[in-house]
Scaffold this active site. Structure first.
Site: not given
Ligand code: GLA
Length: 751
Positions: A491, A561
């Site tokens: 990430d 997301d």
């Protein structure tokens, strides 16, 4: 017939004669043009691959001039030496009107240059002329040199024989006795002749990535870029330019994608003669790369392709190219090379956020295994003092309160459930509240004496520094050596600020824009080398780092997301313009959705995610037996058709964009033996039924049997019909297929 039969009376003899004739025909058929060629008389270079020809030549002034980029030309089509374009009044020199392959900023250049430099004594004039070249197997390297100074630029070209997609990059070398500062360096410049063009590009924001923009190209310059240090959610380094208005299946399209995960820029410029130049590479904003004598700078690769089958054709070419040429861990060689379809994953993020514990993860893993999941991934929260996003990043030891016996008991449990294990990391970041930052405050991007702006309570480690690179590589190597980990979700949750590199002299500090990304690639390559089985996902708060550069290392990406299944339809539509569904992870999460508060059925959520590489991200411990059974059944159906869904040719039959009531996609495998259709309804209005779906890409003569994955066809629809039937007559959805947020999917198999 009788006459032609004289020679071969015996059937066997006839067959042999036929075979020999075919062989002879193959030998005497004029050879296809070589992938790359140079005609010394005309000074023209020619590259051929797939259905594409690309030609450029040295004009009498010595400039490298673009001549042609489009559908394949005959081998016999010869070109004369390039003729520079005219001076368009005294205001537009021939140097600026002539479409150059890689123009230096100098002489009278007013369009976007490919290269701009400043010499030590202040001279900023750079005019590049042909110097030499070398043909390679599928391409050519052409060396240009300034008309006076010892700055050399090697343009590297190669063409993929299957797709005709070109790969271009430049190496800029300083052979002067003094340093040269590079202020703008493109990977390539692409030129298109005057016409009416539309431009397609993707923009977005966090939780809202992959918006396709379609607009007419007008005079002047349109810029898409990232100044953020990484690829960014806000624009993606891909474009498609079409003659006329955008069309999914018809018309000429030129497309390109930049393989770079740092700050980048692509400009689209319609010049004073209505020709179009596309220039892309390092973002010149705040750029300055000093080349000392003997040093060189290599740009990223800018890929470019051509299709005569509209935007859909362009996507299909890019997808195949990514699958066979870009993605890691491909099995096989040539056009049939491909990575394995992705395992169906479970990810804990939306279920637990940072509240991970050994018992909680084991409970999720047991349920995931019962659903038919292949890989269990534990997300954020397992390391350092990570309870909230205020602390812990940088301290990559296992949190002993949450995992008193380390990760082993959880990993062993996951393995005993016949899944492999994956883990979340965010290696380039640090929370100020961490042991790492307390020990090495000098390791972050910063400008001395200036504030250090935080985002999500974190700072960016300066990966350009050799000590930071060594630290990141060593903790990841240790993590992967000590634990049986099959997968890392990598990430990256903020963009740069105050991007200084105070270790270096002031004139060198802007190198951070290049060296950071290079070191990221170095670490990824080195991890792959040391741990060949470990797979990677590129995530940056969703789709903030998706490009053809990272996809050489990342097996998959996290597109957003935002996991709302309805939003995802449009996002997935946009995503697939440049990128293959093979890498497009799509999780099924809880309803009502946390972002939009929208409630949808589990089947709708499953079908939306099944268009990509499927994952489950819900709190599955709460699922009822009925929900569990639905998901189990659909995962099993997905597994059966997954290679067709994620690696087949994609047809976007009805776009979900612009509030469309309906949407549909279809994929067809390469052998045309299987096809999968997905259909979705947003909200039925006025009792309208789903439009007849005319399928594409099937073998018209073959018979295909249709099997519902979920949904019904209209009573009276055939169970078996020819490809011609499904393509010309079309598929009729059941009249009952109405309502809000409805989905259906069907598989067609060749009989
Ligand atoms: C980012 C990712 C999410 C999740 C969180 C964890 O936002 O995109 O999927 O991993 O970080 O903090």
């Amino acid at each position: 017939m009788g006459g032609s039969n004289k020679a071969g009376k015996h059937p066997m003899l006839k067959a042999i004669t036929c075979g020999l004739l075919l062989l002879f025909a193959a030998i005497i058929t004029p050879a296809q043009p070589a992938a790359s060629a140079f005609d010394a008389a005309s000074k023209v270079f020619r590259l051929d691959g797939g259905n594409v020809s690309y030609l450029f030549g040295v004009n009498p002034r010595g400039e490298l001039q673009q001549l042609y980029w489009g559908g394949k030309l005959a081998a016999t089509d010869n070109f004369k030496q390039a003729v520079p374009l005219r001076e368009a009044a005294s205001f537009d020199s021939s140097y600026t009107t002539t479409p150059q392959e890689y123009a230096g900023w100098g002489a009278g250049l007013y369009v976007e240059p490919a290269l701009k430099v400043t010499f030590a004594e202040g001279n900023r004039d750079l005019v590049l002329h042909y110097d030499s070249h070398e043909l390679t197997q599928n391409g050519v390297n052409v060396v240009l040199k300034d008309i006076k100074r010892y700055v050399f630029v090697t343009l590297h070209y190669s063409i993929d024989p299957e797709s005709g997609i070109l790969a271009r990059l430049a190496t800029i070398e300083n052979r002067e006795p003094q340093p040269v500062r590079v202020e703008e360096a493109a990977a390539a410049a692409w030129s298109l002749p005057p016409a009416h063009y539309s431009l397609n590009y993707l923009t977005g924001r966090w939780a809202g990535e992959w918006t396709l923009n379609q607009e007419t190209l007008h005079p002047g310059e349109r810029v898409i870029e990232s100044r953020r240090g990484s690829t960014g959610h806000q624009a993606n380094p891909w474009f498609a330019i079409q003659t006329g208005d955008p069309d999914e299946e018809h018309g000429e399209v030129w497309f390109g994608a930049l393989a770079w995960s740092g700050s980048w820029r692509i400009t689209f410029e319609q010049d004073q003669l209505d020709a179009v130049r596309v220039v892309g590479g390092f973002n010149p904003f705040d750029f300055g790369y000093v080349l000392h004598p003997g040093q060189s700078l290599e740009t990223p690769i800018f890929y470019g392709g051509y299709s005569s089958h509209g935007l859909g054709g362009a996507s299909r070419l890019l997808h195949r190219f990514e699958i066979s040429q870009i993605l890691p861990r491909r099995v096989g060689t040539g056009p049939s090379a491909a990575p394995k379809p992705r395992p169906v994953i479970y990810n804990s993020w939306e279920a637990t956020e940072m509240n991970v514990t050994e018992a909680g993860q084991i409970a999720l893993a047991e349920k995931a295994a019962a659903l038919g999941v292949d890989r269990f991934v534990m997300d954020d929260g397992w390391f350092g003092q990570r309870k909230t996003d205020h602390a812990g990043l940088g301290d990559w030891y296992v949190n002993s309160e949450k995992f008193p016996h380390g990760l082993k008991p959880l990993i062993d449990k996951v393995h005993s459930l016949h899944m492999d294990f994956g883990l979340w990391v965010e290696p380039e970041m640090v929370n100020p509240d961490s042991d790492l930052y307390r020990k090495h405050p000098e390791w972050v991007l910063n400008m001395p004496g200036r504030p250090r702006s935080e985002a999500r309570n974190q700072l960016v480690l300066n990966l350009a520094r050799p000590d930071v690179r060594a630290y990141v590589l060593s903790f990841l190597d240790k993590l992967l050596t000590e634990n049986d980990i099959a997968f890392l979700k990598w990430d990256y949750n903020r963009n740069w600020s105050e991007p200084g590199w105070d270790q270096l002299p002031p004139t060198e500090q802007k190198k951070v824009y290049v060296e950071f990304t290079r070191n990221l690639y170095f670490i990824l390559a080195e991890l792959k080398r040391r741990h060949p089985k470990v797979e990677l996902e590129s995530c940056s708060g969703g789709g903030g780092r998706v490009d053809l550069g990272i996809l050489k290392y990342a097996d998959e990406v996290w597109p957003s997301d935002n996991t709302d299944p309805f939003d995802r339809l449009t996002q997935q539509d946009g995503f697939t313009y440049p990128y293959t569904a093979q890498v497009m992870m799509a999780w099924v999460t809880d309803s009502p959705h946390w972002l939009n508060k929208r409630s949808t059925s589990l089947t709708y959520r499953m079908l939306s995610s099944m268009q990509g590489s499927l994952g489950i991200g819900a709190n599955i411990t709460k699922w009822t037996d009925e929900e569990t059974a639905t998901v189990k059944r659909l995962i099993a159906s997905y597994h059966e058709a997954q290679p067709t869904i994620v690696q087949g040719d994609l047809y976007r039959l009805i776009s979900p964009r612009n509030g469309s009531e309906f949407s549909a996609t279809q994929t067809v495998n390469r052998g045309k033996s299987q096809s999968v259709v997905f259909a979705f309804i947003h909200s039925t209005q006025e009792g309208r039924t789903f439009p007849k779906l005319k399928l594409k890409g099937l073998d018209p003569a073959a018979q295909y049997a249709v099997t519902p994955i979920d949904g019904k066809l209209q009573p009276g629809s055939p169970e078996v019909a020819s490809g011609a039937y499904w393509m010309n007559h079309g598929m009729d959805m059941s009249e009952e297929f109405r309502g809000d947020f409805q989905g259906a999917a069907f598989r067609l198999d060749k009989k």
